[in-house]
Design a protein around this motif. Structure first.
Motif, PDB file in Angstrom:
ATOM      1  N   ALA A 198       0.855  -1.184   0.000  1.00  0.00           N
ATOM      2  CA  ALA A 198       0.000   0.000   0.000  1.00  0.00           C
ATOM      3  C   ALA A 198       0.893   1.238   0.000  1.00  0.00           C
ATOM      4  CB  ALA A 198      -0.903  -0.003   1.233  1.00  0.00           C
ATOM      5  N   GLU A 199       0.646   2.133  -0.926  1.00  0.00           N
ATOM      6  CA  GLU A 199       1.449   3.349  -1.016  1.00  0.00           C
ATOM      7  C   GLU A 199       1.329   4.147   0.278  1.00  0.00           C
ATOM      8  OE1 GLU A 199       2.438   6.706  -4.360  1.00  0.00           O
ATOM      9  OE2 GLU A 199       0.471   5.756  -4.374  1.00  0.00           O
ATOM     10  N   GLY A 200       2.452   4.627   0.769  1.00  0.00           N
ATOM     11  CA  GLY A 200       2.470   5.432   1.977  1.00  0.00           C
ATOM     12  C   GLY A 200       2.617   4.645   3.267  1.00  0.00           C
ATOM     13  N   ALA A 201       2.581   3.313   3.188  1.00  0.00           N
ATOM     14  CA  ALA A 201       2.731   2.487   4.389  1.00  0.00           C
ATOM     15  C   ALA A 201       4.177   2.535   4.877  1.00  0.00           C
ATOM     16  CB  ALA A 201       2.335   1.047   4.097  1.00  0.00           C
ATOM     17  N   LEU A 202       4.351   2.383   6.178  1.00  0.00           N
ATOM     18  CA  LEU A 202       5.677   2.228   6.764  1.00  0.00           C
ATOM     19  C   LEU A 202       6.008   0.748   6.755  1.00  0.00           C
ATOM     20  CD1 LEU A 202       8.158   3.294   8.363  1.00  0.00           C
ATOM     21  CD2 LEU A 202       6.795   2.937  10.448  1.00  0.00           C
ATOM     22  N   HIS A 203       7.211   0.406   6.289  1.00  0.00           N
ATOM     23  CA  HIS A 203       7.598  -1.002   6.205  1.00  0.00           C
ATOM     24  C   HIS A 203       8.649  -1.331   7.250  1.00  0.00           C
ATOM     25  CE1 HIS A 203      10.032  -4.314   4.142  1.00  0.00           C
ATOM     26  NE2 HIS A 203       8.933  -4.872   4.606  1.00  0.00           N
ATOM     27  N   ILE A 204       8.290  -2.200   8.179  1.00  0.00           N
ATOM     28  CA  ILE A 204       9.228  -2.772   9.139  1.00  0.00           C
ATOM     29  C   ILE A 204       8.898  -4.262   9.224  1.00  0.00           C
ATOM     30  CG2 ILE A 204      10.149  -2.778  11.483  1.00  0.00           C
ATOM     31  CD1 ILE A 204       9.121   0.096  11.817  1.00  0.00           C
ATOM     32  N   PRO A 205       9.735  -5.121   8.634  1.00  0.00           N
ATOM     33  CA  PRO A 205       9.441  -6.558   8.669  1.00  0.00           C
ATOM     34  C   PRO A 205       9.314  -7.071  10.106  1.00  0.00           C
ATOM     35  CG  PRO A 205      11.253  -6.100   7.152  1.00  0.00           C
ATOM     36  CD  PRO A 205      10.980  -4.833   7.913  1.00  0.00           C
ATOM     37  N   MET A 206       8.402  -8.002  10.307  1.00  0.00           N
ATOM     38  CA  MET A 206       8.210  -8.575  11.636  1.00  0.00           C
ATOM     39  C   MET A 206       9.518  -9.141  12.174  1.00  0.00           C
ATOM     40  SD  MET A 206       5.485 -11.425  12.810  1.00  0.00           S
ATOM     41  CE  MET A 206       5.889 -12.498  14.158  1.00  0.00           C
TER      42      MET A 206
END
Length: 109
Positions: free
Chosen positions: A29-37
């Motif tokens: 999703a555009e604009g989401a923050l990505h931090i892998p679990m």
């Protein structure tokens, strides 16, 4: 555990994507923050810097399992968090935009 449906999310709502790097690159999703679990605890500070102080953190993964675990962890930390029911699969099925790492149309893997 607090849960939110994809249809209940507004375009400005904060979204945390906890999928792995290959999943993120394929489509998110555009604009989401990505931090892998798998890196979440060590990168927790990135969330506290980016998340709204008075808003909810909506946590998403592919189908809802990993995001449920992160949502429970955030709730234990006193953060208002909700698991996005059905994850990115539900997001894409609802017709919400999915972009790849280059900002082009992406896919959920």
């Amino acid at each position: 555990m607090p849960t939110v449906g994809v249809d209940d999310l507004a375009s400005g709502d904060f979204l945390l994507d906890v999928r792995e790097d290959d999943e993120w690159r394929a489509g998110h999703a555009e604009g989401a923050l990505h931090i892998p679990m798998s890196e979440f605890v060590s990168r927790y500070g990135e969330l506290t810097e980016a998340a709204p102080q008075d808003g909810r953190v909506n946590v998403i993964c592919r189908s809802g399992g990993r995001s449920a675990q992160v949502t429970m962890y955030l709730a234990q930390q006193g953060i208002d968090a909700a698991n996005v029911a059905g994850g990115m699969e539900a997001w894409a099925a609802a017709g919400r935009p999915v972009v790849d790492a280059k900002g082009e149309p992406g896919a959920v893997i």
